[in-house]
Design a protein around this motif. Structure first.
Motif, short mmCIF file in Angstrom:
data_model
loop_
_atom_site.label_atom_id
_atom_site.label_comp_id
_atom_site.label_asym_id
_atom_site.label_seq_id
_atom_site.Cartn_x
_atom_site.Cartn_y
_atom_site.Cartn_z
N ASN A 31 13.96 -32.83 -22.84
CA ASN A 31 13.78 -32.88 -24.28
C ASN A 31 12.40 -33.44 -24.63
OD1 ASN A 31 14.25 -32.84 -26.99
ND2 ASN A 31 15.38 -34.76 -27.01
N ALA A 32 11.36 -32.69 -24.24
CA ALA A 32 9.99 -33.10 -24.54
C ALA A 32 9.10 -31.86 -24.51
CB ALA A 32 9.49 -34.12 -23.52
N PRO A 33 7.97 -31.92 -25.19
CA PRO A 33 7.06 -30.77 -25.13
C PRO A 33 6.51 -30.59 -23.72
CG PRO A 33 6.03 -32.58 -26.31
CD PRO A 33 7.44 -32.98 -26.05
N ARG A 34 6.14 -29.39 -23.40
CA ARG A 34 5.64 -29.05 -22.07
C ARG A 34 4.30 -29.72 -21.80
NH1 ARG A 34 4.22 -23.04 -19.84
NH2 ARG A 34 3.70 -23.70 -17.75
N LEU A 35 4.17 -30.29 -20.61
CA LEU A 35 2.92 -30.91 -20.17
C LEU A 35 2.19 -29.97 -19.23
CD1 LEU A 35 3.96 -34.56 -19.27
CD2 LEU A 35 2.66 -33.81 -21.24
N PHE A 36 0.87 -29.99 -19.30
CA PHE A 36 0.02 -29.24 -18.39
C PHE A 36 -0.85 -30.22 -17.63
CE2 PHE A 36 1.02 -26.33 -21.76
CZ PHE A 36 1.30 -25.16 -21.08
N LYS A 37 -0.93 -30.05 -16.33
CA LYS A 37 -1.79 -30.90 -15.52
C LYS A 37 -3.07 -30.13 -15.24
CE LYS A 37 -0.99 -34.22 -12.13
NZ LYS A 37 -0.24 -34.66 -10.96
N LEU A 38 -4.19 -30.72 -15.63
CA LEU A 38 -5.49 -30.10 -15.38
C LEU A 38 -5.90 -30.32 -13.93
CD1 LEU A 38 -7.33 -31.21 -18.65
CD2 LEU A 38 -6.13 -29.07 -18.20
N PRO A 39 -6.86 -29.56 -13.44
CA PRO A 39 -7.30 -29.73 -12.04
C PRO A 39 -7.79 -31.15 -11.74
CG PRO A 39 -8.14 -27.67 -12.91
CD PRO A 39 -7.49 -28.39 -14.06
N ASN A 40 -8.27 -31.87 -12.76
CA ASN A 40 -8.73 -33.24 -12.53
C ASN A 40 -7.59 -34.26 -12.61
OD1 ASN A 40 -8.22 -33.40 -15.24
ND2 ASN A 40 -10.33 -33.78 -15.86
N GLY A 41 -6.35 -33.79 -12.80
CA GLY A 41 -5.19 -34.66 -12.82
C GLY A 41 -4.78 -35.14 -14.20
N GLN A 42 -5.59 -34.89 -15.22
CA GLN A 42 -5.24 -35.31 -16.57
C GLN A 42 -4.14 -34.42 -17.15
OE1 GLN A 42 -8.76 -35.42 -18.96
NE2 GLN A 42 -9.71 -37.05 -17.76
N LEU A 43 -3.34 -35.01 -18.03
CA LEU A 43 -2.23 -34.29 -18.65
C LEU A 43 -2.59 -33.88 -20.07
CD1 LEU A 43 0.68 -36.59 -17.48
CD2 LEU A 43 0.01 -34.39 -16.53
N ARG A 44 -2.14 -32.70 -20.47
CA ARG A 44 -2.39 -32.18 -21.81
C ARG A 44 -1.12 -31.54 -22.36
NH1 ARG A 44 -6.41 -34.65 -21.02
NH2 ARG A 44 -8.57 -34.03 -21.35
N VAL A 45 -1.03 -31.54 -23.70
CA VAL A 45 0.05 -30.88 -24.42
C VAL A 45 -0.58 -29.96 -25.45
CG1 VAL A 45 2.03 -31.24 -25.97
CG2 VAL A 45 1.58 -32.87 -24.13
N ARG A 46 -0.11 -28.73 -25.50
CA ARG A 46 -0.61 -27.81 -26.53
C ARG A 46 -0.12 -28.28 -27.90
NH1 ARG A 46 0.89 -22.99 -23.11
NH2 ARG A 46 -1.09 -22.37 -22.19
N ARG A 47 -0.99 -28.21 -28.89
CA ARG A 47 -0.63 -28.59 -30.26
C ARG A 47 0.57 -27.78 -30.73
NH1 ARG A 47 0.09 -32.12 -33.85
NH2 ARG A 47 -1.91 -33.03 -33.37
N SER A 48 0.58 -26.50 -30.43
CA SER A 48 1.69 -25.64 -30.88
C SER A 48 3.01 -26.06 -30.22
CB SER A 48 1.39 -24.17 -30.59
OG SER A 48 1.19 -23.97 -29.19
N ASP A 49 2.98 -26.47 -28.94
CA ASP A 49 4.20 -26.93 -28.27
C ASP A 49 4.71 -28.22 -28.91
OD1 ASP A 49 4.11 -24.80 -26.53
OD2 ASP A 49 3.27 -25.95 -24.86
N LEU A 50 3.78 -29.13 -29.25
CA LEU A 50 4.17 -30.38 -29.88
C LEU A 50 4.78 -30.11 -31.26
CD1 LEU A 50 4.31 -33.45 -29.94
CD2 LEU A 50 1.97 -33.45 -30.85
N ASP A 51 4.16 -29.25 -32.04
CA ASP A 51 4.67 -28.92 -33.37
C ASP A 51 6.05 -28.27 -33.28
OD1 ASP A 51 2.38 -29.98 -34.51
OD2 ASP A 51 1.42 -28.02 -34.80
N ASP A 52 6.24 -27.37 -32.33
CA ASP A 52 7.54 -26.73 -32.14
C ASP A 52 8.61 -27.74 -31.73
OD1 ASP A 52 6.37 -24.30 -32.74
OD2 ASP A 52 6.26 -23.63 -30.64
N TRP A 53 8.25 -28.65 -30.85
CA TRP A 53 9.18 -29.68 -30.40
C TRP A 53 9.58 -30.59 -31.56
CZ3 TRP A 53 8.37 -35.09 -29.75
CH2 TRP A 53 9.42 -35.75 -29.13
N LEU A 54 8.60 -31.00 -32.38
CA LEU A 54 8.90 -31.84 -33.53
C LEU A 54 9.82 -31.11 -34.51
CD1 LEU A 54 5.43 -33.52 -34.14
CD2 LEU A 54 7.53 -34.63 -33.38
#
Length: 62
Positions: A31-54
């Motif tokens: 029950n959370a928006p999808r996370l993406f791991k970048l090649p440098n190890g940092q995590l990101r969330v797409r704005r659209s995924d966050l808005d949909d989850w909310l």
């Protein structure tokens, strides 16, 4: 074509006013928006995924 806006995990946590631990508990429950791991190890969330989850959280509360 514009690339989708990607938010840092810290930005997401600030926006939804949630601790990192609580976010990962929600994520473990599926029950959370999808996370993406970048090649440098940092995590990101797409704005659209966050808005949909909310939006889905609002619907569940109604």
């Amino acid at each position: 074509m514009a690339r989708p806006q990607m938010l840092k995990l810290a930005e997401v946590l600030t926006e939804i006013n949630m601790s990192r631990a609580a976010f990962y508990r929600q994520r473990a429950r599926g029950n959370a928006p999808r996370l993406f791991k970048l090649p440098n190890g940092q995590l990101r969330v797409r704005r659209s995924d966050l808005d949909d989850w909310l939006a889905s959280c609002e619907e569940a509360a109604a």
